[in-house]
Motif scaffolding. Sequence first.
Motif, mmCIF file in Angstrom:
data_model
loop_
_atom_site.group_PDB
_atom_site.id
_atom_site.type_symbol
_atom_site.label_atom_id
_atom_site.label_comp_id
_atom_site.label_asym_id
_atom_site.label_seq_id
_atom_site.Cartn_x
_atom_site.Cartn_y
_atom_site.Cartn_z
ATOM 1 N N ILE A 26 0.847 -1.198 0.000
ATOM 2 C CA ILE A 26 0.000 0.000 0.000
ATOM 3 C C ILE A 26 0.881 1.245 0.000
ATOM 4 C CG2 ILE A 26 -1.772 1.299 1.261
ATOM 5 C CD1 ILE A 26 -2.763 -1.414 0.086
ATOM 6 N N GLU A 27 1.907 1.271 0.860
ATOM 7 C CA GLU A 27 2.810 2.432 0.866
ATOM 8 C C GLU A 27 3.531 2.558 -0.466
ATOM 9 O OE1 GLU A 27 6.235 4.793 3.363
ATOM 10 O OE2 GLU A 27 5.894 2.704 3.907
ATOM 11 N N ALA A 28 3.980 1.449 -1.020
ATOM 12 C CA ALA A 28 4.686 1.482 -2.304
ATOM 13 C C ALA A 28 3.833 2.156 -3.374
ATOM 14 C CB ALA A 28 5.077 0.072 -2.723
ATOM 15 N N LYS A 29 2.547 1.840 -3.376
ATOM 16 C CA LYS A 29 1.638 2.454 -4.345
ATOM 17 C C LYS A 29 1.488 3.950 -4.075
ATOM 18 C CE LYS A 29 -0.947 -1.755 -5.301
ATOM 19 N NZ LYS A 29 -2.198 -2.502 -5.090
ATOM 20 N N LEU A 30 1.413 4.329 -2.800
ATOM 21 C CA LEU A 30 1.256 5.748 -2.450
ATOM 22 C C LEU A 30 2.462 6.576 -2.875
ATOM 23 C CD1 LEU A 30 -0.277 5.512 1.146
ATOM 24 C CD2 LEU A 30 -1.407 6.414 -0.902
ATOM 25 N N ILE A 31 3.653 6.014 -2.708
ATOM 26 C CA ILE A 31 4.867 6.784 -2.998
ATOM 27 C C ILE A 31 5.471 6.429 -4.350
ATOM 28 C CG2 ILE A 31 5.333 7.058 -0.534
ATOM 29 C CD1 ILE A 31 7.618 5.019 -0.832
ATOM 30 N N SER A 112 10.503 7.227 10.223
ATOM 31 C CA SER A 112 10.448 7.810 8.885
ATOM 32 C C SER A 112 9.403 7.080 8.053
ATOM 33 C CB SER A 112 11.813 7.738 8.196
ATOM 34 O OG SER A 112 12.227 6.400 8.027
ATOM 35 N N THR A 113 8.941 7.771 7.024
ATOM 36 C CA THR A 113 7.980 7.196 6.086
ATOM 37 C C THR A 113 8.164 7.895 4.757
ATOM 38 O OG1 THR A 113 5.657 6.576 5.790
ATOM 39 C CG2 THR A 113 6.074 8.805 6.622
ATOM 40 N N GLY A 114 7.599 7.323 3.718
ATOM 41 C CA GLY A 114 7.667 7.969 2.414
ATOM 42 C C GLY A 114 7.017 9.341 2.464
ATOM 43 N N LYS A 115 7.668 10.319 1.826
ATOM 44 C CA LYS A 115 7.162 11.694 1.853
ATOM 45 C C LYS A 115 5.717 11.784 1.351
ATOM 46 C CE LYS A 115 8.050 16.298 0.071
ATOM 47 N NZ LYS A 115 8.770 17.087 -0.916
ATOM 48 N N ASP A 116 5.360 10.933 0.410
ATOM 49 C CA ASP A 116 4.011 10.979 -0.151
ATOM 50 C C ASP A 116 3.037 10.042 0.553
ATOM 51 O OD1 ASP A 116 4.735 12.920 -2.026
ATOM 52 O OD2 ASP A 116 5.425 11.407 -3.454
ATOM 53 N N ASN A 117 3.437 9.471 1.681
ATOM 54 C CA ASN A 117 2.545 8.595 2.449
ATOM 55 C C ASN A 117 1.777 9.464 3.455
ATOM 56 O OD1 ASN A 117 1.249 6.699 4.004
ATOM 57 N ND2 ASN A 117 3.025 5.343 4.188
ATOM 58 N N THR A 118 0.784 10.153 2.956
ATOM 59 C CA THR A 118 0.013 11.092 3.778
ATOM 60 C C THR A 118 -0.646 10.437 4.986
ATOM 61 O OG1 THR A 118 -0.320 12.482 1.833
ATOM 62 C CG2 THR A 118 -1.800 12.852 3.708
ATOM 63 N N PRO A 119 -1.246 9.252 4.871
ATOM 64 C CA PRO A 119 -1.858 8.653 6.068
ATOM 65 C C PRO A 119 -0.840 8.416 7.196
ATOM 66 C CG PRO A 119 -2.679 7.557 4.104
ATOM 67 C CD PRO A 119 -1.550 8.451 3.660
ATOM 68 N N ALA A 120 0.350 7.931 6.864
ATOM 69 C CA ALA A 120 1.368 7.699 7.893
ATOM 70 C C ALA A 120 1.853 9.021 8.473
ATOM 71 C CB ALA A 120 2.547 6.911 7.316
ATOM 72 N N LYS A 121 2.086 10.011 7.629
ATOM 73 C CA LYS A 121 2.538 11.319 8.122
ATOM 74 C C LYS A 121 1.498 11.918 9.074
ATOM 75 C CE LYS A 121 4.723 14.044 5.239
ATOM 76 N NZ LYS A 121 5.110 14.814 4.039
ATOM 77 N N LEU A 145 11.427 12.352 7.781
ATOM 78 C CA LEU A 145 11.940 11.920 9.080
ATOM 79 C C LEU A 145 11.226 12.717 10.172
ATOM 80 C CD1 LEU A 145 14.018 10.292 10.760
ATOM 81 C CD2 LEU A 145 15.601 12.198 10.425
ATOM 82 N N PHE A 146 10.661 11.983 11.139
ATOM 83 C CA PHE A 146 9.938 12.592 12.249
ATOM 84 C C PHE A 146 10.652 12.274 13.554
ATOM 85 C CE2 PHE A 146 6.722 12.257 9.016
ATOM 86 C CZ PHE A 146 5.897 13.354 9.216
ATOM 87 N N GLY A 147 10.516 13.163 14.522
ATOM 88 C CA GLY A 147 11.091 12.929 15.833
ATOM 89 C C GLY A 147 10.147 13.377 16.918
ATOM 90 N N LYS A 148 10.374 12.820 18.096
ATOM 91 C CA LYS A 148 9.568 13.189 19.259
ATOM 92 C C LYS A 148 10.465 13.073 20.490
ATOM 93 C CE LYS A 148 5.227 12.022 21.566
ATOM 94 N NZ LYS A 148 4.008 11.206 21.471
ATOM 95 N N ASN A 149 10.557 14.138 21.254
ATOM 96 C CA ASN A 149 11.311 14.105 22.496
ATOM 97 C C ASN A 149 10.364 13.780 23.630
ATOM 98 O OD1 ASN A 149 13.835 14.780 21.374
ATOM 99 N ND2 ASN A 149 13.261 16.930 21.319
ATOM 100 N N LEU A 150 10.828 12.915 24.501
ATOM 101 C CA LEU A 150 10.009 12.483 25.643
ATOM 102 C C LEU A 150 10.477 13.173 26.908
ATOM 103 C CD1 LEU A 150 9.954 8.700 24.786
ATOM 104 C CD2 LEU A 150 8.173 10.355 24.329
#
Length: 152
Positions: A26-31, A112-121, A145-150
């Motif tokens: 599914i991601e492959a198709k999105l990106i 991280s996720t594909g830039k065009d994977n809007t649902p994951a982003k 690339l996403f990050g989160k500090n705890l």
Amino acid sequence: MIKDITLGYDQQTKELYEMQKASYLIEAKLINYYEIPPLVETFEQLVKCGEKFMAYLEDEKLLGAISYTVENQELTICRMIVHPHHFRKGIAGTLLLAVEEKAISNKSIKVSTGKDNTPAKNLYIKHNFTLLQDIEVAPGLYISLFGKNLLG
């Protein structure tokens, strides 16, 4: 129910492998990129990947999984897998919250996720991850690339 699992040459790992293929297709198709590592890896490579896995089970049936590694003060989410028949049911969000509990003693989480994977982003933004940067990893292919500090 969320539980830690160990990969091996068993039925549950085979189910995970097949679910991973379906999910990442599914991601492959999105990106528009079909060489995503989890999509092209062999069963043997999955079993020996060295990542820690947590499974989302409902009535003993595997519906999703998340994998991660921990190095120094950083937890890196390597895979987010949800069976396509169970998208948009909160499974990925539940898995994210469960992996955060594993990261409490760490200072940050990256994913991280594909830039065009809007649902994951959208999922990562909803869970208070911050977009750090977009990186070109192959000609014309960008990942976000996403990050989160705890706290703690």
